[in-house]
Each structure stands twice: as C-alpha cells, then as structure tokens.
Design a protein around this motif. Sequence first.
Motif, short mmCIF file in Angstrom:
data_model
loop_
_atom_site.label_atom_id
_atom_site.label_comp_id
_atom_site.label_asym_id
_atom_site.label_seq_id
_atom_site.Cartn_x
_atom_site.Cartn_y
_atom_site.Cartn_z
N ASP B 106 0.83 -1.21 0.00
CA ASP B 106 0.00 0.00 0.00
C ASP B 106 0.86 1.25 0.00
OD1 ASP B 106 -2.36 -1.30 -0.13
OD2 ASP B 106 -2.82 -1.20 2.02
N ASN B 107 1.94 1.22 0.76
CA ASN B 107 2.84 2.36 0.80
C ASN B 107 3.47 2.60 -0.56
OD1 ASN B 107 3.47 3.86 3.38
ND2 ASN B 107 3.30 1.77 4.14
N VAL B 108 3.88 1.51 -1.20
CA VAL B 108 4.60 1.62 -2.47
C VAL B 108 3.68 2.13 -3.59
CG1 VAL B 108 5.73 0.25 -4.27
CG2 VAL B 108 6.39 -0.03 -1.88
N VAL B 109 2.41 1.72 -3.58
CA VAL B 109 1.53 2.09 -4.69
C VAL B 109 0.86 3.46 -4.49
CG1 VAL B 109 1.10 -0.29 -5.35
CG2 VAL B 109 -0.49 0.86 -3.80
N LEU B 110 1.20 4.17 -3.40
CA LEU B 110 0.56 5.47 -3.14
C LEU B 110 0.59 6.42 -4.34
CD1 LEU B 110 -0.90 7.27 -1.08
CD2 LEU B 110 1.33 8.03 -0.27
N PRO B 111 1.75 6.57 -5.04
CA PRO B 111 1.73 7.48 -6.19
C PRO B 111 0.76 7.02 -7.28
CG PRO B 111 3.99 6.92 -5.59
CD PRO B 111 3.10 6.03 -4.80
N LEU B 112 0.61 5.70 -7.44
CA LEU B 112 -0.31 5.18 -8.45
C LEU B 112 -1.75 5.45 -8.04
CD1 LEU B 112 1.34 1.71 -9.20
CD2 LEU B 112 1.57 3.83 -10.48
N LYS B 113 -2.01 5.30 -6.74
CA LYS B 113 -3.35 5.57 -6.22
C LYS B 113 -3.71 7.04 -6.47
CE LYS B 113 -5.70 4.41 -1.90
NZ LYS B 113 -5.41 3.99 -0.52
N ILE B 114 -2.74 7.91 -6.21
CA ILE B 114 -2.98 9.33 -6.44
C ILE B 114 -3.22 9.59 -7.93
CG2 ILE B 114 -1.88 11.61 -6.38
CD1 ILE B 114 -0.57 10.65 -3.71
N ALA B 115 -2.48 8.84 -8.78
CA ALA B 115 -2.63 9.03 -10.23
C ALA B 115 -3.97 8.49 -10.74
CB ALA B 115 -1.49 8.34 -10.95
N GLY B 116 -4.67 7.68 -9.90
CA GLY B 116 -5.95 7.15 -10.33
C GLY B 116 -5.82 5.86 -11.13
N VAL B 117 -4.73 5.15 -10.92
CA VAL B 117 -4.53 3.86 -11.60
C VAL B 117 -5.46 2.83 -10.95
CG1 VAL B 117 -2.84 2.02 -12.02
CG2 VAL B 117 -2.14 4.43 -12.14
N PRO B 118 -6.15 2.00 -11.75
CA PRO B 118 -7.06 1.01 -11.15
C PRO B 118 -6.34 -0.02 -10.28
CG PRO B 118 -7.04 0.84 -13.57
CD PRO B 118 -6.17 1.98 -13.21
N PRO B 119 -7.03 -0.56 -9.26
CA PRO B 119 -6.41 -1.41 -8.24
C PRO B 119 -5.59 -2.57 -8.80
CG PRO B 119 -8.68 -0.96 -7.67
CD PRO B 119 -8.45 -0.37 -9.01
N ARG B 120 -6.11 -3.27 -9.82
CA ARG B 120 -5.42 -4.44 -10.34
C ARG B 120 -4.03 -4.07 -10.88
NH1 ARG B 120 -7.70 -9.36 -12.37
NH2 ARG B 120 -9.76 -8.52 -11.96
N GLU B 121 -4.03 -3.01 -11.69
CA GLU B 121 -2.76 -2.56 -12.29
C GLU B 121 -1.82 -2.05 -11.21
OE1 GLU B 121 -3.27 0.35 -15.39
OE2 GLU B 121 -1.10 0.79 -15.35
N ARG B 122 -2.42 -1.37 -10.23
CA ARG B 122 -1.66 -0.84 -9.11
C ARG B 122 -0.88 -1.96 -8.43
NH1 ARG B 122 -6.13 2.72 -6.69
NH2 ARG B 122 -6.32 1.20 -5.03
N LYS B 123 -1.59 -3.05 -8.17
CA LYS B 123 -0.97 -4.17 -7.46
C LYS B 123 0.15 -4.77 -8.31
CE LYS B 123 -1.93 -8.31 -4.92
NZ LYS B 123 -2.69 -9.55 -4.89
N ALA B 124 -0.13 -4.97 -9.59
CA ALA B 124 0.87 -5.58 -10.47
C ALA B 124 2.13 -4.74 -10.51
CB ALA B 124 0.28 -5.75 -11.87
N ARG B 125 1.95 -3.43 -10.70
CA ARG B 125 3.13 -2.56 -10.79
C ARG B 125 3.85 -2.44 -9.46
NH1 ARG B 125 1.11 2.55 -14.26
NH2 ARG B 125 3.14 3.35 -13.63
N GLY B 126 3.08 -2.42 -8.39
CA GLY B 126 3.67 -2.34 -7.05
C GLY B 126 4.52 -3.57 -6.77
N MET B 127 3.97 -4.74 -7.12
CA MET B 127 4.71 -5.98 -6.89
C MET B 127 5.97 -6.03 -7.75
SD MET B 127 3.30 -7.51 -4.44
CE MET B 127 4.37 -8.94 -4.47
N ALA B 128 5.86 -5.54 -8.99
CA ALA B 128 7.02 -5.51 -9.87
C ALA B 128 8.13 -4.66 -9.26
CB ALA B 128 6.63 -4.99 -11.24
#
Lengths: 433, 244
Positions: B106-128
């Motif tokens: 959750d901490n890592v994907v914060l910028p994506l969340k702010i950007a409005g990236v959908p949850p699935r993609e957020r998780k994939a990119r965060g994990m990567a």
Amino acid sequence: MKFIDIVKTAIANSFRSKLRTGLTVIAIFIGAFTLTITSGIGTGVTNYIDTQVTAIGAADVLTISKAADSTSSTTDGPAAYDPSKATTVSLGNGSRPGSTIQALTAKDITRIGKTPGILNIDPSVRVTPDYIEYDGTGKFEIIVNATATLTTADLAAGAQLDNASTTDEILLPTTYLKNLGFANAKAAIGQAVAIGITDYAGAQQEVRATVVGVQNETILGVGAGLNQTLTDTLHAIEVTGAPAGASDSYATATAHFDAESTPAEITAIKDDLATQGYASQTVADTIGSFQTVINVIIGVLNAFAVIALIAAGFGIINTLLMSVQERTREIGLMKAMGMNGGRVYTLFSTEAVFIGFLGSALGALAAVGVGSLVSNILADGVFSALPGLQVVQFAPTSIAIIIGVVMLIAFLAGTLPARAAARQNPIDALRYE
Amino acid sequence: MSVPVLSAQNIGKSYGSGTNRFNALKGVSLEIRAGESVAIVGKSGSGKSTLMHLLALLDDPDTGTLLVEGTDARTLKGTEVNRLRNQDFGFVFQQFFLTANATVLDNVVLPLKIAGVPPRERKARGMAALEQLELADKAKNKAITLSGGQKQRAVIARALVNNPKVIFADEPTGNLDTATGAVVEDILFALNKDKGITLIIVTHDIELAARCDRQIFIRDGREDTTESGAPRKRHAGAHAGAHA
Ligand SMILES: Nc1ncnc2c1ncn2[C@@H]1O[C@H](COP(=O)(O)OP(=O)(O)OP(=O)(O)O)[C@@H](O)[C@H]1O
Ligand SMILES: [Mg+2]
C-alpha cells in the motif's frame, strides 16, 4: 486519486484511531438517537390522529352554535337582561349540565339552513340513556358517543351505523363486550340489546336496538354509537310529557356543506355564519388545535436533539483537527506526490461524513429498536385502552432525512480541518516534527 | 544540444521573516540533463535539501528562475505541477515517510493511487517494483515491521513505481550501514544506467558523490565552484567516454 479510493482511504483512516473515532461516534449517536425517537413519536402520534380524523370522515360537516354574546365582554361586565332573547338550554338538548349557553331555536335553524353553501342542517340531540342490557344478564351504564353519527368508526367487526335505516341501530365499543356477555366482537353482531331511558315525567322505558358493529375505542369520544333513528326514538321518550316549547331549543346543530368545497369557500361560509351571529367549526378545526399542541412539544424535543448534534459537530471538528495534525507528514507526502488540494480536502471531509454516517446510522438503528420495543410495551400496557396507538412509529423517509442532516452537519464540521489539511504546503508538512 | 530537464538560474530561498530571516539558499545556478546522475554535496545545513525541494517543485524559489524542460516553473498551472510531481518525479526523502500501519505494498503504490490507476494494475506494478528491490516477500507486512534497510528499499520502490523520468533522493544511504548502503546505491545507479532515469542525489558522503557523473558542492547556500568546477571537467571527459 479516484473517488472510490478517496472513500476507501477515508474509511480506513477513520478506523486508524479507533478510540477517538469511537467517542465522536458516540456523541453523534446520542443526537441521532434522540432525533429519531422524537421524530418517531411525532410520526406515531400524527398517524394516530390522522387515522382518527379519517375515521371522522366528515370533512363536509360544520358544528354550529350561537356565538358568545359580544356585548358581555370581560371589561364591560354582563349585558343588560333582554327577555326576548335569552333562552338557556335545558338538559337533553345537547348542553353541558350546569352551563349556560345561548341556544339555537327553530328560527335559528331555518336561518342557518338558508345560508348560501349550507346543504342541510340537523339540530344536535343528545340523549342520556340509563342502562344497557343483553339477554337479561345484567344492566350496565351506557355512555353515548355524541359524534358517532358524524364519524366513520374504526370497526373490529360488523358494519357502520346507517342513519338512513329505519331500524334502531347501535355500535358497541370493544370494551363493552365482556360485561354484556358477548364472547367476542363477531358474536355481538345482529344481537338485540335493551336500552333503558327515563322520560320527562320520571318513568323508565326500554327500547330494543340491534348491534350492527363493534368499534375499536378512539380518543375522540368513548362510548356506544347510536344511529339517527335510535337517537330520535330515545329523544322522543326523553321529552315525553314535557311542556310545549321546552324541547325546541338546541345547544348545537350540525350542518353539511359541499364536500368539494375549497378551504376558501369553507372560510366564506364560516364568515357568513359569523356575521349572522353563529360560531362554526369544522372537524379539522377541532383536531387542528390538538395537533398544534403536539407539534409544539415535538418541535421542542427536536430542538434539544439538534443542540446535541451541534455539540457532536464540535466533536467532529476536534477529532479531525487532531488527525490532520497527526497526519501532517502523510498529507505532505501525498501532496509531494502530486495529490491536489481539492482531493486532500475531499479525503478529510469524506472522513467527517463517514463518521457522521456511522454515528447517525447506528443511532437511528438503535432508536428504531428501542422505540419499537417501548412502543409495543406501551401499546399493550398504558395505551391498551387506545387500540391502534403506536406511540413511536418510524417513517423510512424521516430516518433517511435524519441521517442525511447529520451527515451534512458532519460535512460542515469537517470543512475547517479539511481546509487546514488542503492548504498545507508539502515542504512544511514534511519538515514537521 | 537538447533542452535540459531542469535549469536553475540564480535561485534563492529564505526562511522566516524580520530578524529571524535566514537565507538558506543565496543564488544557485545549474543545469540537469536527461539521463545524468548528479550529486549535491555539502555540509549539514548548507542548503542541499532546500535546493532539492526547489528543483523538485515542492517549494517556490524567492529569487531566480527555474525552468522545467524549458518552461518557467512559475507559469505552470497547479494541475501541471501535480502531474510532474506525480508522473515525472520520484522522491526518496531524508526520512522514510512510510505510513506505519499500512502494508508495504500500500505504501509503495501510493503514487499510483494518487494518479488514479485502477487497483489491479496498481498491485501488479507495485509488486514488480518490490521484486526489483527484492522485497516482494514483505509486500503484505506492515511498514513498521521492516528493518531500516528494507524501509529504505521500500521507499525507493515507491519512488520508481511510477516510472519517473527523474528520481530525487535526499540522503538515500544516510540511515544505512555501509553494506546495505552500497546495495541501495547499486540499485539507484542500475536504474540510471538501465532505464535512463535521471538521478539527483543529495548526500554528504563523498564516495557516493564520486559515483555520480557530476557533483555540485553547496556551501552556506552558495555553489562552491572551487570544488564543483573540477569534477565538472572530469564529467565532460567521462561523458565523452561513455558515448565512445
Ligand atoms: N522551514 C524552515 N524554517 C527556517 N529555517 C529553515 C527551514 N528549513 C530549513 N531551514 C534552514 O535552512 C538551512 C538549510 O537547510 P537544509 O535542510 O537545506 O540543509 P541540508 O543541507 O539539507 O542539511 P542536512 O545535510 O543536515 O540535511 C538550515 O540552516 C535550516 O536550519
Ligand atoms: Mg537535508
């Protein structure tokens, strides 16, 4: 940040400091609970009155009496005696015992009947029978419901009174059944009861009447209902042997007007009657004054609930200011990562609205539970004499409005902290220790 | 020659007012080109962080001009500044700024969340991003449970999750022991080399600074050209060499 993410984050944030959120929720809970209960009482009582009013079902009826003498005002003292005018009403013609009122004479009745808008007029006759008896099982006192002919009864069994019928009909309240010896409401229908009444000369006579219906007791008159035929029969006996002229004056008369009349037309008729020296009241007028009193009481209770909610609003401000303070760095970080001020604002006001929702939904839910329980207990206990009265009733719309209003208050309370958060400079926030 | 990513012209910044007024930065000029790694070096309190914040558009300079890809930063709209911060810049702050009770992911994907990236993609990119920093197994842990080095790596994962053009790192190894510090340094320079991400690293560690293409020395809010000059010349040679 997508709105759904803002909502999720706001909800998660509000649960981060559970104790603080919990205490604020309790404050809102109390306000919402009170507001829901008072509005429930309002709905319950209003509904009850409304059913009573529809039971009366006589929107086209005016009760007319002679207007109190304008010359005998409090400052001027009593007016000089005028032998041609004053006729006090004797008992048996609708007056209250011991009271002196100006009576309506046959001449008045004709005059009122000629007033434009009045379709017909009947002088009100009140009879006072001595007892009622069924099947020789014992005599019981009987109270006559004077409004019975005007009302549509809330029936437990049987049919309404038929004023056009030539048979003597009676409508019994549910409370009479056991004493008279009926097993239940159905068993009474169609049975003949004896009614005893004393004539002017003091001799007791008996009249037989058929039970056409059994009525749930109402607040607007307890006792048995008699149809016009039975009333006339009893009145005829009551005035048997009376000197001529003693019976042609009445305390009140009931007049019918066109049921389609607009309120303005009704007012016009009443004004017309007033200029002729008659006071008139519709059923709505009578009920209206009663309802006003109840509305005032409920209004006061609601005011207290709203005060409680405003106090809770300050609780929300306090809670959120603390969390803005606590999360200064987080806000700074989010802003540094490109979150705009508007979204930060939305995030915090959503949290406020969520806290408001939580408190008000829980409060309303608890109020519905407790209110229904208490209402049922009361309906079986204290108010068992008033069947159909559920003191606390909940209308889904008013509950929705209460929750909505609380959420609005929460939103307004949240604006101050949310603005403080939105205005933070990312660097100041990040340097904050 | 292409337009520099960032160009500062005599920028200055002072804090406080009246007698408390303090000039933290007294006019610094520099240019940063795409794909470079630049070290900002200086003693504690010399104004390094202040300079980095100005370059990253986190604060406005009181004097001078800052050009972002040739555009005056003052003429940029709020939404444009937010877009730059969100998509083009990645930040590693002097402190970690992790949300203690949220998960590492959750901490890592914060910028994506702010950007409005959908949850699935957020998780994939965060994990990567976490995999890249060998933290994937800690994704579900609360941030507070990480060790210092792990936290620093989580912060770098957060900085690169958005595929930024520029990463600003303020003392990225300051909190770490030499071994872990070296690992973090390797990660940063690998990003610079492999993905062409521009690195702007604030540090007082001379060795780390030496690994960068170029060093800018700051002393008392001014660029110390006596020191900055030499490496710059070296850099020109190194740069030419790299292209050879
Ligand atoms: N908000 C502020 N208000 C007042 N003074 C400030 C503020 N922020 C920074 N300063 C001052 O500006 C000067 C430069 O601060 P800066 O954080 O840029 O130093 P630094 O070079 O990053 O030091 P360090 O290596 O210790 O992180 C310091 O003297 C600091 O006290
Ligand atoms: Mg610093």
